[in-house]
Design a protein around this motif. Structure first.
Motif, PDB file in Angstrom:
ATOM      1  N   VAL A 153       0.937  -1.092  -0.027  1.00 51.66           N
ATOM      2  CA  VAL A 153      -0.006   0.140   0.317  1.00 51.66           C
ATOM      3  C   VAL A 153       0.922   1.243  -0.141  1.00 51.66           C
ATOM      4  O   VAL A 153       1.951   1.222   0.392  1.00 51.66           O
ATOM      5  CB  VAL A 153      -0.760   0.327   1.271  1.00 51.66           C
ATOM      6  N   THR A 177       1.620   4.731   1.456  1.00 49.77           N
ATOM      7  CA  THR A 177       1.566   5.454   2.444  1.00 49.77           C
ATOM      8  C   THR A 177       2.307   6.750   2.446  1.00 49.77           C
ATOM      9  O   THR A 177       2.919   7.033   1.566  1.00 49.77           O
ATOM     10  CB  THR A 177       1.908   4.744   3.977  1.00 49.77           C
ATOM     11  N   LYS A 219       4.423   0.372   1.369  1.00 46.03           N
ATOM     12  CA  LYS A 219       4.698  -0.360   2.614  1.00 46.03           C
ATOM     13  C   LYS A 219       4.197  -1.778   2.316  1.00 46.03           C
ATOM     14  O   LYS A 219       3.071  -1.911   1.801  1.00 46.03           O
ATOM     15  CB  LYS A 219       3.872   0.029   3.634  1.00 46.03           C
ATOM     16  N   ALA A 244       1.406  -7.823  11.751  1.00 33.21           N
ATOM     17  CA  ALA A 244       2.054  -8.941  11.245  1.00 33.21           C
ATOM     18  C   ALA A 244       1.568  -8.977   9.691  1.00 33.21           C
ATOM     19  O   ALA A 244       2.231  -9.471   8.881  1.00 33.21           O
ATOM     20  CB  ALA A 244       2.451  -9.994  11.572  1.00 33.21           C
ATOM     21  N   GLY A 245       0.224  -8.924   9.526  1.00 33.74           N
ATOM     22  CA  GLY A 245      -0.457  -9.071   8.484  1.00 33.74           C
ATOM     23  C   GLY A 245      -1.473 -10.149   8.421  1.00 33.74           C
ATOM     24  O   GLY A 245      -2.260 -10.272   7.412  1.00 33.74           O
ATOM     25  N   THR A 291      -4.944  -8.561   7.097  1.00 35.42           N
ATOM     26  CA  THR A 291      -4.791  -8.459   5.701  1.00 35.42           C
ATOM     27  C   THR A 291      -4.890  -9.643   4.793  1.00 35.42           C
ATOM     28  O   THR A 291      -5.656  -9.791   3.800  1.00 35.42           O
ATOM     29  CB  THR A 291      -3.396  -7.629   5.352  1.00 35.42           C
ATOM     30  N   GLU A 302      -9.471 -12.699  15.482  1.00 36.60           N
ATOM     31  CA  GLU A 302      -9.352 -12.571  16.755  1.00 36.60           C
ATOM     32  C   GLU A 302     -10.679 -12.381  17.661  1.00 36.60           C
ATOM     33  O   GLU A 302     -11.059 -11.641  18.312  1.00 36.60           O
ATOM     34  CB  GLU A 302      -8.691 -10.906  17.152  1.00 36.60           C
TER      35      GLU A 302
HETATM   36  N1  LIG Z   1      -4.813   0.467   3.993  1.00 33.71           N
HETATM   37  C1  LIG Z   1      -3.548   0.204   4.655  1.00 33.71           C
HETATM   38  N2  LIG Z   1      -2.810   1.276   4.352  1.00 33.71           N
HETATM   39  C2  LIG Z   1      -1.530   1.589   5.185  1.00 33.71           C
HETATM   40  N3  LIG Z   1      -1.306   0.555   6.174  1.00 33.71           N
HETATM   41  C3  LIG Z   1      -1.992  -0.385   6.224  1.00 33.71           C
HETATM   42  C4  LIG Z   1      -3.311  -0.574   5.660  1.00 33.71           C
HETATM   43  N4  LIG Z   1      -3.809  -1.768   5.995  1.00 33.71           N
HETATM   44  C5  LIG Z   1      -2.906  -2.155   6.987  1.00 33.71           C
HETATM   45  N5  LIG Z   1      -1.877  -1.551   6.982  1.00 33.71           N
HETATM   46  C6  LIG Z   1      -0.625  -1.895   8.055  1.00 33.71           C
HETATM   47  O1  LIG Z   1      -0.161  -3.238   7.597  1.00 33.71           O
HETATM   48  C7  LIG Z   1       0.368  -3.740   8.694  1.00 33.71           C
HETATM   49  C8  LIG Z   1      -0.488  -5.336   8.670  1.00 33.71           C
HETATM   50  O2  LIG Z   1      -1.909  -4.949   9.259  1.00 33.71           O
HETATM   51  P1  LIG Z   1      -2.724  -6.162   9.647  1.00 33.71           P
HETATM   52  O3  LIG Z   1      -4.029  -5.444  10.154  1.00 33.71           O
HETATM   53  O4  LIG Z   1      -2.739  -7.166   8.584  1.00 33.71           O
HETATM   54  O5  LIG Z   1      -2.117  -6.810  10.805  1.00 33.71           O
HETATM   55  P2  LIG Z   1      -2.611  -7.910  12.062  1.00 33.71           P
HETATM   56  O6  LIG Z   1      -1.602  -8.749  12.034  1.00 33.71           O
HETATM   57  O7  LIG Z   1      -3.768  -8.183  11.710  1.00 33.71           O
HETATM   58  O8  LIG Z   1      -2.307  -6.886  13.417  1.00 33.71           O
HETATM   59  P3  LIG Z   1      -3.431  -7.096  14.678  1.00 33.71           P
HETATM   60  O9  LIG Z   1      -2.893  -8.139  15.628  1.00 33.71           O
HETATM   61  O10 LIG Z   1      -3.052  -5.849  15.363  1.00 33.71           O
HETATM   62  O11 LIG Z   1      -4.670  -7.068  14.358  1.00 33.71           O
HETATM   63  C9  LIG Z   1      -0.113  -3.075   9.795  1.00 33.71           C
HETATM   64  O12 LIG Z   1       1.066  -2.353  10.207  1.00 33.71           O
HETATM   65  C10 LIG Z   1      -1.032  -1.910   9.402  1.00 33.71           C
HETATM   66  O13 LIG Z   1      -1.059  -0.734   9.985  1.00 33.71           O
END
Ligand SMILES: Nc1ncnc2c1ncn2[C@@H]1O[C@H](COP(=O)(O)OP(=O)(O)OP(=O)(O)O)[C@@H](O)[C@H]1O
Ligand SMILES: [Mg+2]
Length: 366
Positions: free
Chosen positions: A22, A24, A29, A53-54, A57, A188
Motif C-alpha cells: 500500500v 502511505t 509499505k 504482522a499482516g 490483511t 481475533e
Molecule cells: N490500507 C492500509 N494502508 C496502510 N497501512 C495499512 C493498511 N492496512 C493495513 N496496514 C498496515 O499493515 C500492517 C498489517 O496490518 P494487519 O491489520 O494485517 O495486521 P494484524 O496482523 O492483523 O495486526 P493486529 O494483530 O494488530 O490485528 C500494519 O502495520 C497496518 O498498520
C-alpha cells in the motif's frame, strides 16, 4: 494429503506468491510478501503473529475485500480476480467472516439476526438449484439449532446491547454459520474474552465446523487459541510466512525465532532460565547433581520415561517443573529435573532418552 480417515482432502484456499503493498505518506509499505499457502477443506488453520504482522490483511484477501498487488488467491480452484462480478459474488458467498467487533443489527433479536441469514442462504441455494433433495428446515429452526449449539438458546430473544462480550461473539459465530459457508474466517474472535470463555467458544466452534466440514482460518496472537482448536498453524512475521505446519509439530519443535518466542511465552518451561538467573535461585545444586531439561518433540512419547530411566539406570530424578499439554492427540512440552547418580549412569540415561527422540539439555551442573 489425507485426513484421519484416509480420505483425500481437496484444496480449499490456494494463495500463490501473494504480495500486498500500500502507499502511505512515508512511501510504499509491504503488508504481505510472497505468501504461498495451500489450505485444505475441513481443516482449521491458525494464523499467528504480532500486531501488524499482516493477519487481518491475509483474511481480507481471502474474503475478497481487498485485492493482492501481485499473485493470486484461489477458492475451490477458481481465482477470485479472474471472475466477472456475478461469478465473484457467487464464489465469495462461500466465505463468512467474524471480525474483532461483532456487528449484529441493534434492532433485531439475535434469533432474528441469525434466521435472516439462514433465509438468505436458503434463497441462494434455491437460486443455484442446490440441495433440492435435502429436508427443508424453517430459517427460525436453523437459527434455534445454532443458538442452542452455541449455548444461547435462553438468550435468543434478547437484543445485542443486552448481551455480554462473549455472548455477542457466540451470536456472531451462529450468524456466520447460518450462512452455510464452506470457509469461515475468524479475526481475533476471542481477543477480548477471558481465558475460560475463549476456550469454551473455541471448543464449540471446533465441533460445529468439523460437523460441517468447513475450512477455518483463525487470526490470533494467542498460542493458546492455536492449541485449543487448530489443526495447522501459519506463523506470520512482518508480512512473511516464517513457519507453517501441523499445530502439534510446530508447537513441539518450533523452527523460526518468532514461533519459538510465541511457544515459550506460553510455557512455564521458558521460565527456567529466569528461575536460575534470579537473585534467589530456587535450584541449588549439590556436587554430582545436574539440572536437565527434557523436551518432548515427537508424537510418540507416551511411555512414563522418567520412572523408566530412574529404574533402568539407577539414578534419582527430582522434578522441578513440568509442563505437558496435549495438542491434537499428542503430548508436548517437557520437564526440568535434577538428575542425581553416578556420572556414567546419567550419561547413559541421556543417551537412552535421546534415542526415544526426547530433546535433552543439561542446563546446569555441579
Ligand atoms: N490500507 C492500509 N494502508 C496502510 N497501512 C495499512 C493498511 N492496512 C493495513 N496496514 C498496515 O499493515 C500492517 C498489517 O496490518 P494487519 O491489520 O494485517 O495486521 P494484524 O496482523 O492483523 O495486526 P493486529 O494483530 O494488530 O490485528 C500494519 O502495520 C497496518 O498498520
Ligand atoms: Mg488484525
Amino acid at each position: 494429503m489425507c485426513d484421519e480417515r484416509g480420505t483425500a482432502l481437496a484444496d480449499s484456499i490456494v494463495i500463490r506468491d501473494v504480495t500486498k503493498t500500500v502507499l502511505t505518506p512515508d512511501g510504499p509499505k509491504s503488508l504481505l510478501k510472497g505468501v504461498d499457502l495451500h489450505l485444505e477443506q475441513g481443516r482449521i488453520y491458525g494464523v499467528i503473529g504480532l500486531g501488524g504482522a499482516g493477519k487481518s490483511t491475509l483474511l481480507k484477501l481471502i474474503a475478497g475485500e481487498i485485492r493482492p498487488t501481485s499473485g493470486t488467491v484461489e477458492l475451490f480452484g477458481r481465482s477470485i480476480r479472474e471472475l466477472d462480478d456475478a461469478d465473484r459474488t457467487e464464489l465469495l458467498a462461500n466465505v463468512a467472516k467474524v471480525g474483532v467487533t461483532p456487528d449484529l443489527a441493534p434492532d433485531q433479536t439475535i434469533i432474528e439476526s441469525v434466521a435472516e441469514v439462514a433465509q438468505h442462504a436458503q434463497e441462494r441455494r434455491d437460486r443455484l438449484g442446490e440441495d433440492k433433495d435435502k429436508p427443508r428446515l424453517e430459517p427460525s429452526e436453523i437459527a434455534l439449532h445454532l443458538l442452542r449449539a452455541l449455548g444461547l438458546r435462553a438468550l435468543r430473544n434478547l437484543y445485542p446491547a443486552q448481551l455480554s462480550g462473549g455472548e455477542l461473539q457466540r451470536a456472531s459465530v451462529a450468524r456466520a454459520l447460518a450462512d452455510e459457508p464452506r470457509i469461515l474466517l475468524l479475526d481475533e474472535v476471542t481477543g477480548a474474552l477471558d481465558h475460560l470463555e475463549s476456550r469454551e467458544i473455541l471448543r464449540l466452534i471446533r465441533q460445529l465446523v468439523k460437523e460441517r466440514n468447513i475450512t477455518v482460518v483463525l487470526a490470533t496472537h494467542e498460542i493458546s487459541a492455536i492449541k485449543e482448536i487448530c489443526d495447522n498453524v501459519i506463523v506470520l512475521d512482518r508480512g512473511l510466512v516464517v513457519e507453517e505446519g501441523p499445530a502439534h509439530a510446530v508447537i513441539a519443535d518450533p523452527q523460526a525465532d518468532r514461533t519459538r518466542a510465541f511457544v515459550q511465552s506460553a510455557s512455564s518451561l521458558g521460565k527456567v532460565s529466569d528461575l536460575l538467573a534470579g537473585p534467589d535461585p530456587v535450584v541449588d545444586l549439590r556436587p554430582g547433581q545436574k539440572l536437565i531439561s527434557l523436551r518432548y518433540v515427537s508424537e510418540d512419547v507416551s511411555e512414563p520415561l522418567v520412572s523408566l530411566v530412574t529404574r533402568k539406570f539407577g539414578i534419582d530424578v527430582n522434578i522441578m517443573l513440568a509442563d505437558i499439554q496435549i495438542v491434537g492427540k499428542y503430548p508436548i512440552g517437557g520437564i526440568v529435573g535434577i538428575f542425581e547418580g553416578p556420572e556414567r549412569n546419567i550419561r547413559d540415561a541421556i543417551i537412552f532418552l535421546r534415542g526415544k527422540k526426547v530433546r535433552v539439555e543439561v542446563i546446569a551442573e555441579n
